[in-house]
Design a protein around this motif. Sequence first.
Motif, short mmCIF file in Angstrom:
data_model
loop_
_atom_site.label_atom_id
_atom_site.label_comp_id
_atom_site.label_asym_id
_atom_site.label_seq_id
_atom_site.Cartn_x
_atom_site.Cartn_y
_atom_site.Cartn_z
N SER A 296 75.75 28.43 -37.76
CA SER A 296 74.33 28.71 -37.53
C SER A 296 74.21 29.98 -36.70
CB SER A 296 73.69 27.55 -36.77
OG SER A 296 74.20 27.48 -35.45
N HIS A 297 73.04 30.58 -36.73
CA HIS A 297 72.82 31.81 -35.99
C HIS A 297 73.05 31.63 -34.49
CE1 HIS A 297 70.03 33.25 -39.48
NE2 HIS A 297 71.31 33.34 -39.77
N ASP A 298 72.67 30.48 -33.98
CA ASP A 298 72.82 30.24 -32.55
C ASP A 298 74.28 30.31 -32.10
OD1 ASP A 298 70.11 29.95 -32.31
OD2 ASP A 298 70.15 27.76 -32.32
N GLU A 299 75.19 30.01 -32.99
CA GLU A 299 76.60 30.00 -32.61
C GLU A 299 77.13 31.39 -32.30
OE1 GLU A 299 79.05 26.66 -34.70
OE2 GLU A 299 77.48 27.26 -36.10
N TYR A 300 76.44 32.42 -32.79
CA TYR A 300 76.88 33.79 -32.52
C TYR A 300 76.47 34.27 -31.14
CZ TYR A 300 77.88 34.05 -37.50
OH TYR A 300 78.37 33.83 -38.76
N THR A 301 75.66 33.50 -30.45
CA THR A 301 75.21 33.90 -29.13
C THR A 301 76.04 33.25 -28.03
OG1 THR A 301 73.61 32.10 -28.90
CG2 THR A 301 72.87 34.09 -30.05
N VAL A 302 77.02 32.44 -28.40
CA VAL A 302 77.82 31.70 -27.42
C VAL A 302 78.98 32.57 -26.93
CG1 VAL A 302 79.26 29.67 -27.05
CG2 VAL A 302 77.21 29.50 -28.48
N GLU A 303 79.14 32.64 -25.62
CA GLU A 303 80.23 33.41 -25.05
C GLU A 303 81.58 32.89 -25.54
OE1 GLU A 303 81.09 36.40 -21.81
OE2 GLU A 303 79.75 36.07 -23.49
N PHE A 304 82.41 33.80 -26.04
CA PHE A 304 83.75 33.53 -26.58
C PHE A 304 83.73 32.77 -27.89
CE2 PHE A 304 84.84 34.24 -22.05
CZ PHE A 304 85.69 35.32 -22.24
N ALA A 305 82.58 32.68 -28.53
CA ALA A 305 82.58 32.23 -29.92
C ALA A 305 83.43 33.22 -30.72
CB ALA A 305 81.16 32.19 -30.47
N SER A 306 84.12 32.75 -31.74
CA SER A 306 85.02 33.64 -32.45
C SER A 306 85.38 33.08 -33.81
CB SER A 306 86.31 33.84 -31.66
OG SER A 306 87.16 32.71 -31.79
N THR A 307 86.03 33.90 -34.60
CA THR A 307 86.59 33.48 -35.89
C THR A 307 88.11 33.34 -35.82
OG1 THR A 307 86.84 35.75 -36.67
CG2 THR A 307 84.75 34.66 -37.15
N VAL A 308 88.70 33.43 -34.64
CA VAL A 308 90.15 33.53 -34.52
C VAL A 308 90.80 32.27 -33.96
CG1 VAL A 308 90.01 36.02 -34.28
CG2 VAL A 308 90.08 34.62 -32.22
N GLY A 309 90.13 31.16 -34.04
CA GLY A 309 90.71 29.95 -33.48
C GLY A 309 90.58 29.92 -31.98
N ILE A 310 91.45 29.16 -31.32
CA ILE A 310 91.42 29.01 -29.87
C ILE A 310 92.61 29.73 -29.26
CG2 ILE A 310 91.46 27.37 -27.95
CD1 ILE A 310 90.20 25.32 -29.83
N THR A 311 92.35 30.72 -28.43
CA THR A 311 93.41 31.49 -27.80
C THR A 311 92.87 32.18 -26.55
OG1 THR A 311 95.14 33.15 -28.21
CG2 THR A 311 92.96 33.58 -29.14
N ASP A 312 93.75 32.58 -25.67
CA ASP A 312 93.34 33.24 -24.43
C ASP A 312 92.94 34.68 -24.69
OD1 ASP A 312 93.82 31.01 -22.80
OD2 ASP A 312 95.95 31.50 -22.60
N VAL A 313 91.94 35.14 -23.94
CA VAL A 313 91.44 36.50 -24.06
C VAL A 313 91.63 37.22 -22.73
CG1 VAL A 313 89.42 37.93 -24.58
CG2 VAL A 313 89.71 35.72 -25.71
N TYR A 314 92.10 38.46 -22.79
CA TYR A 314 92.39 39.25 -21.59
C TYR A 314 91.79 40.65 -21.73
CZ TYR A 314 96.03 35.72 -20.83
OH TYR A 314 96.72 34.53 -20.64
N SER A 315 91.61 41.29 -20.60
CA SER A 315 91.37 42.72 -20.62
C SER A 315 92.70 43.41 -20.94
CB SER A 315 90.82 43.21 -19.28
OG SER A 315 91.75 42.96 -18.23
N VAL A 316 92.63 44.69 -21.27
CA VAL A 316 93.84 45.45 -21.64
C VAL A 316 94.08 46.51 -20.58
CG1 VAL A 316 95.00 46.78 -23.43
CG2 VAL A 316 93.26 45.09 -24.07
#
Length: 317
Positions: free
Chosen positions: A140-160
């Motif tokens: 749904s459209h609302d799901e695109y407004t969620v922080e860290f919503a993604s298409t890549v499964g569940i994984t940790d996110v870091y700055s570079v």
Amino acid sequence: MSNRIIEEMNKIDIPRELSDRSKLGVLQAKSEMKMKMFKRRGFLFAASLLVGIGTYAVTNDLNLRDSQPEQTLFASPDGSITIPEIKLPEENSKANMIGLIVYNNKIYTQTDTEIIAKHANSLIGDKLGMTKGTIDEWSSHDEYTVEFASTVGITDVYSVKGYDQDFRIMTYEEKDGKVYAEIFESLNNITIENGEDLFGKLKIINNVNLAQIRYYSDFYNSTANYQNIADLNLIHSFFETLNETKPILQEDLPLTRHDYYNDERFRELIVYLNDGTKVRITLFEGGYVHYGYMPIYFKMEDLEIFNQVWVQLPLTD
């Protein structure tokens, strides 16, 4: 996040590596309209998740790059081009997407820069969070407004480390003794005045330890048939010159993109940087340069330096 994010996507060029990265079942998945999952660098990606651009969906057929919606970008009188915020299509059944992460009110997508696995750990910055893996083509459209919503499964996110967080983030996972790392970039809602506004972010100058080039046919068929470029001073001069170039709209290319998809008019330039990143740049005959799937190109007026790189591969018979 603004509701504008869920409106129709403005003109975003198709990622060249989508063919290489998503070949497994992409066309079949699109035709069947169902998820066919495959492993990509340790993460589960939906084979049917491609970028929706205007009124058509992108497949791994590069010829579809010529099927473009109405041009929405324009060059300002000073020659700068503003790339609008990525906007997702309203009709989810027609909206397929590449790997993306929603973070800090921005959308970060797959890119033409990769992380060499053995260097990934040294690039990890601050942990930003964990993806939710909640987006697919039926979201749904609302799901695109969620922080860290993604298409890549569940994984940790870091700055570079060494890069602007507003521009680049990364995912990182260790599994069964292997490292899986992926770079995501936000190259939208920005203004490009010259090449440095883009290529300066990649930090290429004085940072290259290996440069390679290959033909279109090798790129398209994922054939690792590279020619090393021994003269790194040439590469340094190339990117210095590129930083000074002005952006142009796709419509200002002398030929359609399809006309460039052959060994006579297309080269892929790959540079390996000292920090462990690997950057892919597309060269079109006549001095045209493109990165990622930004909807703009760069025209190098200094054809001498461009052609010195171009002729590192002789013309095919």
